[in-house]
Design an enzyme around this catalytic site. Structure first.
Site, PDB file in Angstrom:
ATOM      1  N   ASP A  64       0.847  -1.195   0.000  1.00 21.10           N
ATOM      2  CA  ASP A  64       0.000   0.000   0.000  1.00 21.10           C
ATOM      3  C   ASP A  64       0.878   1.239   0.000  1.00 21.10           C
ATOM      4  O   ASP A  64       1.943   1.258   0.635  1.00 21.10           O
ATOM      5  CB  ASP A  64      -0.859   0.040   1.293  1.00 21.10           C
ATOM      6  CG  ASP A  64      -1.869  -1.095   1.356  1.00 21.10           C
ATOM      7  OD1 ASP A  64      -2.232  -1.609   0.281  1.00 21.10           O
ATOM      8  OD2 ASP A  64      -2.254  -1.488   2.469  1.00 21.10           O
ATOM      9  N   ASP A  70       0.525   8.710   7.778  1.00 21.12           N
ATOM     10  CA  ASP A  70       0.708   7.379   8.400  1.00 21.12           C
ATOM     11  C   ASP A  70       2.009   7.353   9.200  1.00 21.12           C
ATOM     12  O   ASP A  70       2.057   6.888  10.352  1.00 21.12           O
ATOM     13  CB  ASP A  70       0.781   6.285   7.327  1.00 21.12           C
ATOM     14  CG  ASP A  70      -0.552   5.991   6.659  1.00 21.12           C
ATOM     15  OD1 ASP A  70      -0.588   5.816   5.437  1.00 21.12           O
ATOM     16  OD2 ASP A  70      -1.565   5.949   7.395  1.00 21.12           O
ATOM     17  N   GLU A  93       0.701  -1.580  11.801  1.00 23.01           N
ATOM     18  CA  GLU A  93       0.492  -1.774  10.362  1.00 23.01           C
ATOM     19  C   GLU A  93       1.623  -1.136   9.583  1.00 23.01           C
ATOM     20  O   GLU A  93       2.009  -1.590   8.521  1.00 23.01           O
ATOM     21  CB  GLU A  93      -0.838  -1.168   9.908  1.00 23.01           C
ATOM     22  CG  GLU A  93      -1.028  -1.289   8.390  1.00 23.01           C
ATOM     23  CD  GLU A  93      -2.357  -0.762   7.880  1.00 23.01           C
ATOM     24  OE1 GLU A  93      -3.276  -0.582   8.681  1.00 23.01           O
ATOM     25  OE2 GLU A  93      -2.455  -0.556   6.658  1.00 23.01           O
ATOM     26  N   GLU A  94       2.196  -0.065  10.140  1.00 24.08           N
ATOM     27  CA  GLU A  94       3.234   0.690   9.419  1.00 24.08           C
ATOM     28  C   GLU A  94       4.637   0.140   9.639  1.00 24.08           C
ATOM     29  O   GLU A  94       5.607   0.705   9.110  1.00 24.08           O
ATOM     30  CB  GLU A  94       3.189   2.172   9.827  1.00 24.08           C
ATOM     31  CG  GLU A  94       1.846   2.858   9.617  1.00 24.08           C
ATOM     32  CD  GLU A  94       1.291   2.647   8.201  1.00 24.08           C
ATOM     33  OE1 GLU A  94       0.063   2.608   8.056  1.00 24.08           O
ATOM     34  OE2 GLU A  94       2.096   2.510   7.255  1.00 24.08           O
ATOM     35  N   ASP A 112      -3.119   0.176  14.521  1.00 24.84           N
ATOM     36  CA  ASP A 112      -3.208   0.753  13.179  1.00 24.84           C
ATOM     37  C   ASP A 112      -3.210   2.255  13.427  1.00 24.84           C
ATOM     38  O   ASP A 112      -4.234   2.815  13.805  1.00 24.84           O
ATOM     39  CB  ASP A 112      -4.495   0.287  12.474  1.00 24.84           C
ATOM     40  CG  ASP A 112      -4.536   0.756  11.031  1.00 24.84           C
ATOM     41  OD1 ASP A 112      -5.451   0.328  10.292  1.00 24.84           O
ATOM     42  OD2 ASP A 112      -3.664   1.575  10.649  1.00 24.84           O
ATOM     43  N   LEU A 114      -3.273   5.045  11.766  1.00 21.53           N
ATOM     44  CA  LEU A 114      -4.281   5.869  11.132  1.00 21.53           C
ATOM     45  C   LEU A 114      -4.971   5.070  10.029  1.00 21.53           C
ATOM     46  O   LEU A 114      -4.589   5.117   8.863  1.00 21.53           O
ATOM     47  CB  LEU A 114      -3.692   7.162  10.571  1.00 21.53           C
ATOM     48  CG  LEU A 114      -4.728   8.267  10.384  1.00 21.53           C
ATOM     49  CD1 LEU A 114      -5.332   8.681  11.724  1.00 21.53           C
ATOM     50  CD2 LEU A 114      -4.130   9.479   9.701  1.00 21.53           C
ATOM     51  N   ASP A 115      -6.018   4.366  10.483  1.00 19.90           N
ATOM     52  CA  ASP A 115      -6.737   3.512   9.544  1.00 19.90           C
ATOM     53  C   ASP A 115      -7.550   4.371   8.569  1.00 19.90           C
ATOM     54  O   ASP A 115      -8.228   5.305   8.983  1.00 19.90           O
ATOM     55  CB  ASP A 115      -7.674   2.589  10.331  1.00 19.90           C
ATOM     56  CG  ASP A 115      -8.440   1.678   9.410  1.00 19.90           C
ATOM     57  OD1 ASP A 115      -7.836   0.768   8.831  1.00 19.90           O
ATOM     58  OD2 ASP A 115      -9.648   1.931   9.208  1.00 19.90           O
ATOM     59  N   GLU A 268      -6.761  -4.685  13.469  1.00 22.36           N
ATOM     60  CA  GLU A 268      -8.022  -4.124  12.965  1.00 22.36           C
ATOM     61  C   GLU A 268      -9.205  -4.995  13.414  1.00 22.36           C
ATOM     62  O   GLU A 268     -10.069  -4.564  14.162  1.00 22.36           O
ATOM     63  CB  GLU A 268      -7.968  -4.011  11.433  1.00 22.36           C
ATOM     64  CG  GLU A 268      -6.989  -2.949  10.943  1.00 22.36           C
ATOM     65  CD  GLU A 268      -6.831  -2.944   9.427  1.00 22.36           C
ATOM     66  OE1 GLU A 268      -6.924  -4.008   8.790  1.00 22.36           O
ATOM     67  OE2 GLU A 268      -6.598  -1.853   8.866  1.00 22.36           O
TER      68      GLU A 268
HETATM   69  P1  P6P Z   1     -11.844  -0.982   0.163  1.00 17.67           P
HETATM   70  C1  P6P Z   1      -8.843   1.570   4.643  1.00 17.67           C
HETATM   71  O1  P6P Z   1      -7.869   1.513   3.620  1.00 17.67           O
HETATM   72  C2  P6P Z   1      -9.166   0.143   5.047  1.00 17.67           C
HETATM   73  O2  P6P Z   1      -8.035  -0.486   5.544  1.00 17.67           O
HETATM   74  C3  P6P Z   1     -10.298   0.129   6.057  1.00 17.67           C
HETATM   75  O3  P6P Z   1     -10.315   1.247   6.866  1.00 17.67           O
HETATM   76  C4  P6P Z   1     -11.535   0.043   5.192  1.00 17.67           C
HETATM   77  O4  P6P Z   1     -12.608  -0.624   5.839  1.00 17.67           O
HETATM   78  C5  P6P Z   1     -11.047  -0.750   3.976  1.00 17.67           C
HETATM   79  O5  P6P Z   1      -9.632  -0.571   3.907  1.00 17.67           O
HETATM   80  C6  P6P Z   1     -11.670  -0.243   2.693  1.00 17.67           C
HETATM   81  O6  P6P Z   1     -11.203  -1.088   1.648  1.00 17.67           O
HETATM   82  O7  P6P Z   1     -11.297  -2.189  -0.554  1.00 17.67           O
HETATM   83  O8  P6P Z   1     -13.342  -1.043   0.338  1.00 17.67           O
HETATM   84  O9  P6P Z   1     -11.379   0.352  -0.388  1.00 17.67           O
END
Ligand code: P6P
Length: 320
Positions: A64, A70, A93-94, A112, A114-115, A268
């Site tokens: 990613d 992040d 995650e980072e 995580d 900054l999700d 997560e």
């Molecule tokens: P998609 C954000 O990148 C994330 O990790 C989560 O916060 C979110 O639920 C999901 O990915 C969204 O993924 O494939 O729907 O864009």
């Protein structure tokens, strides 16, 4: 008559007093974690004015694109949590590998930082997710071994929502005093809800029974006789926070290209599942609670379905 609000620190101290062997270290850990999220919040709220938007030009373990924010969020949390002397290991995650912080630390923190961070550039709410274990049992513990889990959602208001296994409580940040104040005591998820939350762009890749289940939500009513609505922010903390407060179902399922889905078990799925189950909701990953899974690696992905008991029961009936 002024009624003094309960601060997060006061609440945590009160909870810790129930543990006779408490030393105050856990309170220090949680309150410093909250402090770190206030710093993150202050930068997000002026993201367009400071140089923390956009790509850092690097990629994480999932390939990613890592956002500058992040790296900033991860650094703030690592620095502040390390300084508490309470943490043995931080896994993020980072970070491709966990950081060994303090040999005498009592806790492991998964996070995580900054999700959903890419949403920051377009002012969509994002969040920090954390999950805390006792260090002596090692890195790869089942989610049921979490001693605390929670998130901070940076939205129209900032909220700190967490559980220590004695229910779920929410605290809203009062910017005028810089404190998280108890605003949502004893959060309980509604038995049924009328919102489903999934990225339907992937539906051609789903199993047929899942396609049929989601299609059925468009023509049937929920257990309370209400028609369903679709809501998908694309920021897990936002989608699950809404599900927690108003009910419904959130799904990030597997598909033909991603047989384990996308969301990561340890920082997560498990923390958010702990919250949902503590609030009276249900969670499923391949037919069982993700909190029962013995992790195989720190960045392991799993499919997840969670939400109101009636909604998850309906899912179980229709999806094989
Ligand atoms: P998609 C954000 O990148 C994330 O990790 C989560 O916060 C979110 O639920 C999901 O990915 C969204 O993924 O494939 O729907 O864009």
């Amino acid at each position: 008559m002024y009624t003094k609000p309960t601060s997060l620190t006061e609440f945590i101290l009160e909870e810790e007093r129930q543990f006779t062997d408490a030393t105050g270290g856990f309170t220090l850990l949680l309150t410093q974690l909250a402090y770190a999220t206030k710093i993150i919040s202050s930068h997000i709220s002026k993201a367009g004015l400071v140089d923390i938007l956009g790509s850092s030009g690097t990629k994480n373990v999932f390939s990613d694109d890592v956002q500058k924010i992040d790296i900033f969020s991860n650094s703030v949390l690592v620095d502040i949590l390390s300084a508490t002397d309470q943490v043995a290991t931080i896994a993020s995650e980072e970070l491709e590998e966990p950081i060994q912080v303090n040999d005498n630390g009592k806790y492991i923190v998964y996070m995580d930082p900054l999700d959903g961070s890419s949403n920051t550039a377009v002012n969509v709410s994002v969040g920090t997710i954390f999950s805390i274990y006792r260090a002596e049992k090692g890195l790869l513990q089942k989610g049921g071994q979490q001693i605390a889990a929670g998130y901070v959602i940076y939205g129209s208001s900032d909220m700190f929502v967490y559980t220590c296994g004695q229910g779920v409580n929410g605290f809203t940040l009062d910017p005028s005093i810089g404190s998280f104040l108890l605003s949502h005591p004893h959060i309980t998820i509604p038995e049924a809800g009328a919102t489903y939350s999934v990225n339907e762009a992937y539906s051609p890749l789903w199993d047929v029974s899942l396609q049929n289940y989601i299609a059925s939500l468009k023509t049937t009513q929920n257990a309370l006789g209400k028609a369903y609505k679709a809501r998908y922010v694309g920021s897990m903390v936002s989608d699950i926070h809404r599900t927690l407060l108003t009910g419904g179902i959130f799904l990030y399922p597997k598909d033909q290209n991603n047989i384990d889905g996308k969301l990561r078990l340890l920082y997560e799925v498990n923390p958010m599942s702990f919250i949902i189950e503590q609030a009276g909701g249900r969670t499923l990953s391949n037919g069982k609670s993700p909190l029962t899974i013995t992790p195989s690696s720190i960045h392991q992905k799993v499919p997840i379905v969670l939400g109101s008991p009636a909604c998850v029961a309906e899912y179980e009936e229709k999806v094989r």
